[in-house]
Design a protein around this motif. Structure first.
Motif, PDB file in Angstrom:
ATOM      1  N   SER A   1     -22.958   0.102 -18.712  1.00 40.37           N
ATOM      2  CA  SER A   1     -23.336  -0.220 -17.341  1.00 40.37           C
ATOM      3  C   SER A   1     -22.239   0.318 -16.427  1.00 40.37           C
ATOM      4  O   SER A   1     -21.254  -0.361 -16.150  1.00 40.37           O
ATOM      5  CB  SER A   1     -23.490  -1.733 -17.160  1.00 40.37           C
TER       6      SER A   1
ATOM      7  N   TYR B   1     -25.597  -2.413 -11.743  1.00 40.28           N
ATOM      8  CA  TYR B   1     -24.369  -3.116 -12.125  1.00 40.28           C
ATOM      9  C   TYR B   1     -23.228  -2.858 -11.148  1.00 40.28           C
ATOM     10  O   TYR B   1     -22.640  -3.788 -10.591  1.00 40.28           O
ATOM     11  CB  TYR B   1     -23.970  -2.709 -13.540  1.00 40.28           C
TER      12      TYR B   1
ATOM     13  N   SER C   1     -17.961  -2.522 -18.897  1.00 40.65           N
ATOM     14  CA  SER C   1     -19.216  -1.770 -18.895  1.00 40.65           C
ATOM     15  C   SER C   1     -20.122  -2.394 -19.948  1.00 40.65           C
ATOM     16  O   SER C   1     -20.317  -1.841 -21.033  1.00 40.65           O
ATOM     17  CB  SER C   1     -18.970  -0.288 -19.204  1.00 40.65           C
ATOM     18  N   PRO C   2     -20.653  -3.570 -19.666  1.00 38.34           N
ATOM     19  CA  PRO C   2     -21.384  -4.324 -20.687  1.00 38.34           C
ATOM     20  C   PRO C   2     -22.612  -3.574 -21.175  1.00 38.34           C
ATOM     21  O   PRO C   2     -23.361  -3.016 -20.375  1.00 38.34           O
ATOM     22  CB  PRO C   2     -21.762  -5.620 -19.966  1.00 38.34           C
TER      23      PRO C   2
ATOM     24  N   PRO D   1     -26.313  -2.892 -22.394  1.00 36.59           N
ATOM     25  CA  PRO D   1     -27.676  -3.384 -22.606  1.00 36.59           C
ATOM     26  C   PRO D   1     -28.128  -2.953 -24.004  1.00 36.59           C
ATOM     27  O   PRO D   1     -27.582  -2.003 -24.574  1.00 36.59           O
ATOM     28  CB  PRO D   1     -28.474  -2.663 -21.530  1.00 36.59           C
TER      29      PRO D   1
ATOM     30  N   CYS E   1     -31.406  -6.519 -20.922  1.00 37.73           N
ATOM     31  CA  CYS E   1     -30.643  -5.907 -19.825  1.00 37.73           C
ATOM     32  C   CYS E   1     -30.016  -6.989 -18.963  1.00 37.73           C
ATOM     33  O   CYS E   1     -29.857  -6.828 -17.749  1.00 37.73           O
ATOM     34  CB  CYS E   1     -31.528  -4.982 -18.996  1.00 37.73           C
ATOM     35  N   GLY E   2     -29.652  -8.125 -19.613  1.00 35.84           N
ATOM     36  CA  GLY E   2     -29.122  -9.242 -18.860  1.00 35.84           C
ATOM     37  C   GLY E   2     -30.225  -9.885 -18.049  1.00 35.84           C
ATOM     38  O   GLY E   2     -31.380  -9.956 -18.473  1.00 35.84           O
TER      39      GLY E   2
ATOM     40  N   GLU F   1     -24.987 -11.790 -18.387  1.00 36.06           N
ATOM     41  CA  GLU F   1     -23.704 -11.086 -18.400  1.00 36.06           C
ATOM     42  C   GLU F   1     -22.866 -11.594 -17.225  1.00 36.06           C
ATOM     43  O   GLU F   1     -23.192 -11.349 -16.065  1.00 36.06           O
ATOM     44  CB  GLU F   1     -23.937  -9.573 -18.274  1.00 36.06           C
TER      45      GLU F   1
ATOM     46  N   GLY G   1     -21.842  -9.267 -14.455  1.00 41.06           N
ATOM     47  CA  GLY G   1     -22.893  -8.522 -13.778  1.00 41.06           C
ATOM     48  C   GLY G   1     -23.434  -9.248 -12.564  1.00 41.06           C
ATOM     49  O   GLY G   1     -23.318 -10.477 -12.447  1.00 41.06           O
TER      50      GLY G   1
ATOM     51  N   LYS H   1     -27.362  -6.447 -16.359  1.00 37.89           N
ATOM     52  CA  LYS H   1     -26.768  -5.236 -16.932  1.00 37.89           C
ATOM     53  C   LYS H   1     -27.684  -4.067 -16.562  1.00 37.89           C
ATOM     54  O   LYS H   1     -28.666  -4.228 -15.856  1.00 37.89           O
ATOM     55  CB  LYS H   1     -26.625  -5.367 -18.457  1.00 37.89           C
ATOM     56  N   SER H   2     -27.358  -2.900 -17.052  1.00 37.44           N
ATOM     57  CA  SER H   2     -28.145  -1.718 -16.696  1.00 37.44           C
ATOM     58  C   SER H   2     -29.407  -1.615 -17.543  1.00 37.44           C
ATOM     59  O   SER H   2     -29.567  -2.311 -18.543  1.00 37.44           O
ATOM     60  CB  SER H   2     -27.298  -0.453 -16.886  1.00 37.44           C
TER      61      SER H   2
END
Length: 767
Positions: free
Chosen positions: A465, A540, A616-617, A619, A647-648, A712, A715, A720-721
């Protein structure tokens, strides 16, 4: 929540459906712009011995013709990456050497297309034809050296230009050879992913002109307006303050417009002539003279116990960057960064080289290396499961890193190796995906008839992300006199709905309908800095910046009201549309906004939030494919594809679902259809959609999508992305499904009927 997590319609959707002027082609400057075209090399590798523009220059309507003798010899990269760019500076505007069929030889500008086309045909070029490198597996230490000058590199990533090596990478943890030696089972296979064309609907186009303040204005379809400004400033030696980049709506990019392959040419013409200029790439130029996905060969070794516990993951890669090195190192490194962390192994390694060839340049493409790495590793995991006679979902259950676990490889680029995986529901994604596809009943295959077999397969993947520790984004909010807001962001909406998502986030905090958030994301003069739409950063990174700006706006509105009414701010409660006062009275946002901006308040509230983090968590997605194979023809038909995504927090389920469906379809194209073909002299022959097959709606079968949200904590609202991760599982899942259906593994993409039929035939003969 009122707006986050809701299926808000795209804020630009209705206008686009109606065909309202919105794209670069729609923005005309009358009929006084010069038409710009580029003469291109017919040879894969050659030196220009002589170029004569005398006759061509005499054509009526021709304004100027520029060759390498007329332009700077400064070298640069056109990769859309934050400075200092991690790509070799190995390009020139025009050079004495041309390095692929389509490389630029001359720039022609004239009053109309007819005169420019006529002049282009009259330019005489005498070439010394050189031996090209057209096989990337033969590039290293080839007698042909594609770049004899050492390019400038901002980082030491192993550029050895005299060996045709653009970059190298090494990521290692533990003793790989020791763990392989201690394993009960070791497999080793090589996998090949082809180059891929972005195939966006809108071709590349740029318009340039000087305004009344003698500033260069560039209107362009790009993902990276701020990087375009920096490139033009550096290459053409124009101060950034004298350049304005305008980005209208973008008709698709998929990473292709993360490189700036053509803005430099009309900008140069405008600088030289002082006149407006326009350059439009036709479809052939869009296919051949911009960038593609990097072709890669990845050899994977896996070592495991007989119970399916993975001891070692070892991946050696070779990547084809083509004639120039845009994104060469970063794409390749991501192939390792987004695959090694997936599994708990005692030892892991990713290493290899990126090589120059005399083929079209590769660059950024949705998935950005993770797509190639995932195809190789997930295919190998499926083959390991087959070797162990184990359900491939079970081997993943035994080895995948789960939420709360420490994964040093996952965090090796963060700097703190003690960080736990904060958010992951991948195990739930797998469980739900198996239920949706009917895994327990259908795995591994079903014989439909004597000539038809169905197989199912799976793969899992991760992405990131944004780019932690490097990219930052800013967002500016302005409270207007009627109580509505203008949200200024620099990120490029190229159809993914980023403008809508950031508006939802702002609306949630400000407590107003999304219709009261006017999003502006078009102008480098007006909008705050943003690196652009890439690296899955929109939701994000830019989203976090929007939240900071919105929270600050709430605070400033309360403070402003306190000052105007001469009451403590603690006695004011802001609920979005109204400010409630402790004495029971209330005042509308419309009124207070006007009073703040008027002579009484003398304070139009403008807030800015800037965000850039060290996280940069990832997904995650679990993908499941069901295919039907005709055993007589080798034709593979998509029946069903199931994608379950973490994706969170899902900010806009409708837009997220469309992202997944589109990414899966694009991955199906990579798996089954898309293939760039060259002739023996290095000319791309699949240079239009007549020769280059992308899947239609009839080719992708049913695509079903569900979400398994995690939260997340870094985020925005726990998000997340989602933009890139969705493309990565299609190819390995389909390859596994085909292998389960026919009993033969195809390790080279695309999986065409010819390859399937030959595999079936060879298997029969070997038996």
């Amino acid at each position: 929540m009122d707006y986050v997590g809701k299926d808000i319609k795209k804020i630009d959707g209705m206008g686009l459906i109606k065909g309202a002027p919105s794209y670069t082609e729609d923005i005309m400057l009358g009929h006084n712009y010069l038409t710009v075209k580029l003469l291109r090399s017919p040879h894969a590798f050659a030196r220009i011995k002589n170029i004569d523009t005398t006759i061509a220059s005499r054509i009526e309507g021709i304004e100027c013709i520029l060759t390498y003798k007329d332009v700077t010899d400064k070298r640069f990269t056109l990769a859309g990456q934050s400075f200092p760019e991690p790509s070799p500076h190995d390009r020139r505007i025009l050079g004495e050497y041309v390095r692929y069929v389509g490389d630029e030889v001359a720039i022609i500008a004239g009053m109309d297309e007819q005169s420019v086309t006529k002049a282009m045909k009259l330019i005489k070029v005498d070439y010394e034809i050189l031996e090209p490198v057209l096989d990337f597996e033969k590039a290293i230490d080839n007698k042909t050296i594609i770049h004899t000058e050492k390019p400038y590199t901002s980082f030491n990533y192993g550029n050895e230009h005299m060996r045709n090596i653009a970059a190298q990478d090494l990521l290692v943890e533990g003793d790989v050879e020791k763990e392989l030696a201690n394993s009960d089972v070791v497999i080793e296979h090589s996998y090949h992913t082809q180059a891929q064309i972005h195939g966006m609907m809108e071709n590349y186009i740029a318009i340039t002109y000087m305004d009344f303040q003698d500033r260069m204005n560039i209107i362009t379809s790009t993902q990276i307006p701020f990087h375009v400004r920096r490139h033009i400033s550096k290459i053409l030696e124009i101060p950034k303050s004298k350049i304005k980049v305008i980005k209208p709506r973008v008709g698709g990019g998929f990473g292709g417009k993360q490189t700036a392959p053509m803005e430099i040419y009309p900008a140069l013409i405008t600088k030289v002539t002082g006149k407006p200029a326009k350059l439009v790439y036709n479809r052939k130029e869009t296919h051949t003279c911009t960038t593609t996905r990097h072709e890669m060969k990845l050899t994977v070794r896996l070592g495991a116990t007989k119970d399916g516990i993975i001891n070692a993951v070892d991946i050696h890669g070779l990547s084809n960057t083509g004639a120039y090195g845009e994104h060469a190192w970063t794409v390749f490194s991501v192939a390792g960064q987004k695959t090694l962390p997936m599994y708990r192994a005692k030892a892991r390694r990713f290493y290899g080289e990126v090589v120059y060839t005399n083929m079209s340049t590769a660059g950024a493409f949705r998935g950005y290396g993770a797509t190639q790495g995932t195809f190789a590793l997930e295919s190998a995991i499926n083959e390991l499961a087959k070797k162990l006679d184990m359900d491939s979902s079970l081997i993943r259950e035994k080895n995948l890193v789960k939420q709360g676990e420490i994964n040093p490889t996952l965090n090796s680029f963060v700097g703190d190796k003690s960080i736990k995986l904060d958010s992951s529901t991948l195990d739930e994604c797998i469980t739900r995906g198996k239920e949706m596809i009917g895994w327990d009943k259908k795995y591994p295959m079903q014989k439909i008839s004597p000539t038809k077999a169905r197989g199912i397969g799976m793969a899992v993947t991760m992405q990131g992300s944004g780019i932690h520790g490097i990219d930052t984004a800013s967002a500016t909010l302005k409270l207007n006199d009627d109580g509505f807001y203008t949200l200024l962001v620099g990120v490029s909406d190229m159809g993914q709905g980023c403008d809508t998502v950031v508006a939802q986030m702002a609306a949630e905090i400000l407590g107003v309908p999304v219709s009261k958030i006017i999003v502006n994301s078009t102008d480098t003069d007006v909008n705050p800095y943003d690196p652009g739409a890439y690296a899955s950063s929109g939701t994000y990174v830019t989203g976090n910046a929007v939240i900071k700006a919105a929270n600050l706006m709430v605070e400033k509105i309360t403070e402003g009201t306190s000052k105007i009414l001469s009451i403590p701010k603690e006695d004011i409660e802001f609920n979005g549309e109204t400010l409630l006062l402790k004495d029971g009275n209330e005042i509308s946002l419309d009124e207070i906004a006007y009073r703040l901006i008027s002579y009484e308040g003398q304070n139009q509230i403008i807030t800015t939030g800037t965000w850039g983090g060290h996280t940069s968590p990832p997904p995650f997605i679990a993908g499941f494919a069901e295919v039907e194979v005709d055993l007589e023809t080798g034709k593979v038909e998509m029946i069903d594809y199931v994608a379950v995504v973490d994706c969170g927090t899902v900010i806009n389920p409708n837009l997220a679902r469309i992202q997944v469906e589109g990414g899966v379809a694009q991955g199906i194209g990579l798996a089954l259809f898309e293939d760039i073909k060259y002739d023996k002299k290095g000319k791309m022959i699949s240079d239009t959609f007549m020769q280059y097959k992308i899947p239609s709606r009839c080719d992708v079968g049913e695509i079903r999508v569900e979400f398994k949200p995690s939260f997340e904590h870094t985020g925005p609202f726990g998000a997340k992305s989602i933009g890139e991760v969705v493309i990565n599982t299609s190819a390995p899942a389909i390859a596994d499904a085909v292998a389960n259906a026919i009993g033969v593994r195809i390790r080279t993409l695309p999986i065409t009927p010819e390859k399937v039929l030959m595999g079936i035939t060879n298997a029969k003969h070997s038996n």
